[in-house]
Design a protein around this motif. Structure first.
Motif, PDB file in Angstrom:
ATOM      1  N   LEU A  93      13.709  21.842 -50.168  1.00  0.00           N
ATOM      2  CA  LEU A  93      12.533  22.238 -49.382  1.00  0.00           C
ATOM      3  C   LEU A  93      11.514  21.112 -49.324  1.00  0.00           C
ATOM      4  N   SER A  94      11.396  20.409 -50.434  1.00  0.00           N
ATOM      5  CA  SER A  94      10.455  19.293 -50.479  1.00  0.00           C
ATOM      6  C   SER A  94      10.836  18.216 -49.450  1.00  0.00           C
ATOM      7  N   LEU A  95      12.148  17.981 -49.300  1.00  0.00           N
ATOM      8  CA  LEU A  95      12.604  16.996 -48.303  1.00  0.00           C
ATOM      9  C   LEU A  95      12.335  17.489 -46.883  1.00  0.00           C
ATOM     10  N   TYR A  96      12.545  18.789 -46.640  1.00  0.00           N
ATOM     11  CA  TYR A  96      12.264  19.343 -45.302  1.00  0.00           C
ATOM     12  C   TYR A  96      10.772  19.291 -44.988  1.00  0.00           C
ATOM     13  N   ARG A  97       9.946  19.562 -46.017  1.00  0.00           N
ATOM     14  CA  ARG A  97       8.496  19.588 -45.779  1.00  0.00           C
ATOM     15  C   ARG A  97       7.950  18.197 -45.498  1.00  0.00           C
ATOM     16  N   ARG A  98       8.491  17.196 -46.205  1.00  0.00           N
ATOM     17  CA  ARG A  98       7.907  15.859 -46.062  1.00  0.00           C
ATOM     18  C   ARG A  98       8.318  15.194 -44.737  1.00  0.00           C
ATOM     19  N   ASP A  99       9.401  15.666 -44.128  1.00  0.00           N
ATOM     20  CA  ASP A  99       9.866  15.037 -42.889  1.00  0.00           C
ATOM     21  C   ASP A  99      10.457  16.098 -41.949  1.00  0.00           C
ATOM     22  N   PRO A 100       9.744  16.425 -40.869  1.00  0.00           N
ATOM     23  CA  PRO A 100      10.228  17.475 -39.968  1.00  0.00           C
ATOM     24  C   PRO A 100      11.515  17.111 -39.241  1.00  0.00           C
ATOM     25  N   THR A 101      11.935  15.834 -39.308  1.00  0.00           N
ATOM     26  CA  THR A 101      13.192  15.451 -38.647  1.00  0.00           C
ATOM     27  C   THR A 101      14.412  15.648 -39.560  1.00  0.00           C
ATOM     28  N   VAL A 102      14.176  15.983 -40.828  1.00  0.00           N
ATOM     29  CA  VAL A 102      15.310  16.228 -41.729  1.00  0.00           C
ATOM     30  C   VAL A 102      15.974  17.549 -41.332  1.00  0.00           C
ATOM     31  N   GLY A 103      17.292  17.488 -41.057  1.00  0.00           N
ATOM     32  CA  GLY A 103      18.005  18.666 -40.578  1.00  0.00           C
ATOM     33  C   GLY A 103      18.986  19.243 -41.575  1.00  0.00           C
ATOM     34  N   ALA A 104      19.314  18.480 -42.623  1.00  0.00           N
ATOM     35  CA  ALA A 104      20.276  18.974 -43.618  1.00  0.00           C
ATOM     36  C   ALA A 104      20.098  18.203 -44.922  1.00  0.00           C
ATOM     37  N   CYS A 176      15.742   4.970 -46.458  1.00  0.00           N
ATOM     38  CA  CYS A 176      16.146   5.753 -47.634  1.00  0.00           C
ATOM     39  C   CYS A 176      16.642   7.125 -47.193  1.00  0.00           C
ATOM     40  N   TRP A 177      17.920   7.392 -47.430  1.00  0.00           N
ATOM     41  CA  TRP A 177      18.521   8.688 -47.081  1.00  0.00           C
ATOM     42  C   TRP A 177      19.134   9.361 -48.296  1.00  0.00           C
ATOM     43  N   THR A 178      18.975   8.746 -49.451  1.00  0.00           N
ATOM     44  CA  THR A 178      19.603   9.307 -50.658  1.00  0.00           C
ATOM     45  C   THR A 178      18.762   8.963 -51.878  1.00  0.00           C
ATOM     46  N   TYR A 179      18.843   9.783 -52.890  1.00  0.00           N
ATOM     47  CA  TYR A 179      18.394   9.350 -54.221  1.00  0.00           C
ATOM     48  C   TYR A 179      19.344   9.913 -55.262  1.00  0.00           C
ATOM     49  N   LEU A 180      19.310   9.282 -56.435  1.00  0.00           N
ATOM     50  CA  LEU A 180      20.126   9.728 -57.564  1.00  0.00           C
ATOM     51  C   LEU A 180      19.223  10.385 -58.589  1.00  0.00           C
ATOM     52  N   ILE A 181      19.710  11.434 -59.220  1.00  0.00           N
ATOM     53  CA  ILE A 181      19.022  11.990 -60.380  1.00  0.00           C
ATOM     54  C   ILE A 181      19.861  11.615 -61.599  1.00  0.00           C
ATOM     55  N   ARG A 182      19.195  10.994 -62.567  1.00  0.00           N
ATOM     56  CA  ARG A 182      19.903  10.429 -63.712  1.00  0.00           C
ATOM     57  C   ARG A 182      20.747  11.482 -64.451  1.00  0.00           C
ATOM     58  N   ASP A 183      21.984  11.101 -64.766  1.00  0.00           N
ATOM     59  CA  ASP A 183      22.916  11.952 -65.526  1.00  0.00           C
ATOM     60  C   ASP A 183      23.206  13.280 -64.815  1.00  0.00           C
ATOM     61  N   HIS A 184      22.978  13.334 -63.526  1.00  0.00           N
ATOM     62  CA  HIS A 184      23.019  14.624 -62.833  1.00  0.00           C
ATOM     63  C   HIS A 184      23.797  14.547 -61.510  1.00  0.00           C
ATOM     64  N   GLY A 185      23.344  13.728 -60.572  1.00  0.00           N
ATOM     65  CA  GLY A 185      24.062  13.681 -59.299  1.00  0.00           C
ATOM     66  C   GLY A 185      23.262  12.999 -58.211  1.00  0.00           C
ATOM     67  N   ALA A 186      23.650  13.271 -56.963  1.00  0.00           N
ATOM     68  CA  ALA A 186      23.034  12.598 -55.818  1.00  0.00           C
ATOM     69  C   ALA A 186      22.519  13.609 -54.805  1.00  0.00           C
ATOM     70  N   TYR A 187      21.419  13.248 -54.178  1.00  0.00           N
ATOM     71  CA  TYR A 187      20.902  13.988 -53.022  1.00  0.00           C
ATOM     72  C   TYR A 187      21.008  13.102 -51.795  1.00  0.00           C
ATOM     73  N   ALA A 188      21.398  13.698 -50.669  1.00  0.00           N
ATOM     74  CA  ALA A 188      21.408  12.960 -49.398  1.00  0.00           C
ATOM     75  C   ALA A 188      20.856  13.866 -48.322  1.00  0.00           C
ATOM     76  N   TRP A 189      20.231  13.270 -47.336  1.00  0.00           N
ATOM     77  CA  TRP A 189      19.686  14.045 -46.223  1.00  0.00           C
ATOM     78  C   TRP A 189      19.824  13.236 -44.944  1.00  0.00           C
ATOM     79  N   GLY A 190      19.527  13.889 -43.827  1.00  0.00           N
ATOM     80  CA  GLY A 190      19.631  13.204 -42.539  1.00  0.00           C
ATOM     81  C   GLY A 190      19.173  14.137 -41.442  1.00  0.00           C
ATOM     82  N   PRO A 191      19.189  13.649 -40.205  1.00  0.00           N
ATOM     83  CA  PRO A 191      18.736  14.474 -39.078  1.00  0.00           C
ATOM     84  C   PRO A 191      19.619  15.703 -38.847  1.00  0.00           C
TER      85      PRO A 191
END
Ligand SMILES: [Zn+2]
Length: 220
Positions: A93-104, A176-191
């Motif tokens: 939700l934080s990614l959707y809120r910060r950028d209205p063009t994020v679609g997934a 920037c379309w991705t970030y890593l969370i340490r010892d946990h995994g990856a987040y990715a987003w895009g239009p």
């Protein structure tokens, strides 16, 4: 919440998105990216709503019944009785809120993401440089670039984690379309879902090569 409430959003487009997410989930499952019901996925439905995976469901068998609708404030709008969104929905939700063009937004616990941060315990970012596949990230037009992937410390406090990710993205320079969370995994987003899938696949491929290189470096 009555199941019939889904009628508000449970239309042909919702079914289509659920089908696409299901195919992605099966693909990720076959790669071992979503072990033990981990990982979570979402797609934007409109300016203030997204469909997000329900907590604890086996993502490799994902159908429309494993999705619920929340607004961008995190309130459940449509979904099966008693369903809770994935524990990490706040990061989506934080990614959707910060950028209205994020679609997934797609999040997995892919081993390459976890290994990368384990092997670089102090790194605040992972730099990927000179690879042809960097062009898979929207906006990158040449291999001759350096893409920095932020690494964020893990936390069970999702609000704090979302705030930390926000701060890092605010300070980030460049694409920037991705970030890593340490010892946990990856987040990715895009239009949209297709570009988000492409970003996550490119990240995993490039991290895999970097890991192979570091194994080679340690041997020589
Ligand atoms: Zn996770």
């Amino acid at each position: 919440m009555p199941r019939s409430a889904l009628a508000n959003h449970h239309n042909a487009r919702f079914e289509q998105l659920a089908e696409e997410l299901g195919a992605i989930a099966r693909l990720f499952g076959s790669r071992g990216w979503t072990p033990a019901t981990s990982s979570n996925f979402s797609v934007r439905l409109d300016g203030n709503h997204c469909a997000v995976t329900i907590s604890g469901r086996d993502k490799t068998r994902l159908t429309a019944d494993d999705l619920m609708v929340v607004n961008l404030a995190g309130e459940a709008v449509d979904g099966p009785t008693g369903a809770r969104p994935s524990a990490e929905a706040g990061l989506h939700l934080s990614l959707y809120r910060r950028d209205p063009t994020v679609g997934a937004v797609l999040h997995t616990h892919a081993p390459n993401s976890v290994l990368t941060t384990r092997l670089a315990p102090d790194a605040e970012k992972i730099s990927l440089q000179g690879y042809e596949l960097l062009k898979a990230f929207a906006g990158v037009t040449s291999h001759d670039v350096t893409l920095d992937i932020p690494v964020i410390a893990n936390s069970q406090d999702i609000d704090a984690l979302a705030a930390a990710a926000d701060r890092r993205l605010d300070a980030h320079e460049g694409i920037c379309w991705t970030y890593l969370i340490r010892d946990h995994g990856a987040y990715a987003w895009g239009p949209d879902l297709a570009s988000t899938l492409r970003h996550l696949e490119a990240l995993d491929y490039l991290l895999g090569i970097e890991l192979e290189l570091s194994r080679h470096d340690r041997r020589t």
